[in-house]
Design an enzyme around this catalytic site. Structure first.
Site, short mmCIF file in Angstrom:
data_model
loop_
_atom_site.label_atom_id
_atom_site.label_comp_id
_atom_site.label_asym_id
_atom_site.label_seq_id
_atom_site.Cartn_x
_atom_site.Cartn_y
_atom_site.Cartn_z
N PRO A 1 0.83 -1.21 0.00
CA PRO A 1 0.00 0.00 0.00
C PRO A 1 0.86 1.26 0.00
O PRO A 1 1.87 1.33 0.69
CB PRO A 1 -0.82 -0.12 1.28
CG PRO A 1 -0.14 -1.13 2.11
CD PRO A 1 0.64 -2.01 1.20
N GLU A 2 0.50 2.24 -0.82
CA GLU A 2 1.21 3.50 -0.89
C GLU A 2 0.31 4.60 -0.29
O GLU A 2 -0.74 4.30 0.25
CB GLU A 2 1.57 3.80 -2.35
CG GLU A 2 2.36 2.65 -2.99
CD GLU A 2 2.68 2.86 -4.46
OE1 GLU A 2 2.85 4.03 -4.87
OE2 GLU A 2 2.74 1.88 -5.20
#
Ligand code: ZN
Length: 280
Positions: free
Chosen positions: A2-3
């Protein structure tokens, strides 16, 4: 992994459920994912506190408690943080930490590959959280300007792809959004950061903000593990130009996309839209 858009989506989806709730009990199911303090003190620091809010810095989530302690989650590869209402069904098979709230609901941290990390920190201990103190300006923040990028890139021989992935340079970016931002800016991932012209840096600052804003608007990108705080997938994977489109044609010019490794990371680009200019 996840960014920033995924972590921000998790933050927004969780906060309304948990703000003002009291933590009544904590189940530590995999103690080694707690990095600080040791598990017994970790639990003591968060037990019987009230959740004031949920903040984000780069890819870190900070559950702010009313005793000035921050419970920090770094989800890394496969970590998930999901809210389960009282009477709700918990569908996760890899629970590592369960936080029980005073209305019978639960906040569950699960993680298949167990690279995620947890910290319960007083405000003067935040420097101990690996990587957090060194975070660079994040996209969409007032500090993330063309002037900043220009100064940070000046004289750097680092490839622009690796430069953007470096959390000390820009906080919150990862493989998906870097590939997308470079494509939209027409910049080849192997260009040296210091070789970018001011017009190129201006375009890049814009496209980084653009891909992050669009990612947040779409609720993040889900290829495998990512879910928001309600256990739902994002939809930005349907709008990507290069990431995850290996072997397909460029949406703009029709040239087959190419895949290379840059600093060990799989990198997708269009050889026509992102030419590699000769560097002196
Ligand atoms: Zn193209």
């Amino acid at each position: 992994m996840p960014e920033m858009p995924e972590i921000e989506t998790i933050r927004r989806s969780l906060e309304p459920h948990i703000q003002g709730r009291k933590i009544t009990s904590v189940e530590v199911l995999l103690p080694r994912q707690i990095k600080w303090p040791e598990p017994e003190s970790f639990v003591a620091r968060i037990l019987q506190t009230t959740i004031a809010g949920l903040d984000r810095r780069g890819k870190y989530l900070l559950l702010q408690l009313d005793n000035q302690v921050s419970l920090i989650f770094h989800l890394r590869m496969t970590g998930q943080l999901v809210y389960v209402p009282s009477m709700g069904q918990d569908n996760s098979h890899h629970n590592r930490l369960i936080i029980h709230l005073d209305d019978g609901s639960k906040l569950i941290f699960s993680d298949t590959r167990t690279f995620g990390t947890l910290y319960a920190m007083h405000q003067d201990e935040l420097w101990r959280v690996q990587g957090m103190a060194e975070l660079g300006p994040e996209p969409l923040s007032p500090e993330f300007t063309v002037a900043y990028l220009s100064k940070a890139a000046e004289g750097r021989k680092t490839k622009i792809k690796s430069f953007l992935l470096d959390q000390r340079k820009v906080g919150g970016l990862g493989n998906i959004y870097v590939d997308e931002a470079l494509f939209l800016a027409g910049i080849h991932p192997l260009r040296q950061a210091g070789s970018l012209t001011l017009p190129e840096l201006t375009k890049l600052q814009y496209t980084v903000n653009q891909v992050i804003a669009e990612g947040i608007a779409d609720g993040g990108t889900t290829f495998r593990d990512y879910r928001n705080g309600n256990g739902e997938k994002g939809s930005h994977q349907e709008h990507l130009y290069v990431y995850g489109r290996d072997g397909q044609d460029c949406r703009i010019c029709g040239t087959p996309l190419e895949k290379i490794k840059v600093g060990g990371r799989g990198t997708r680009f269009c050889p026509h839209c992102q030419p590699l200019e000769v560097e002196s």
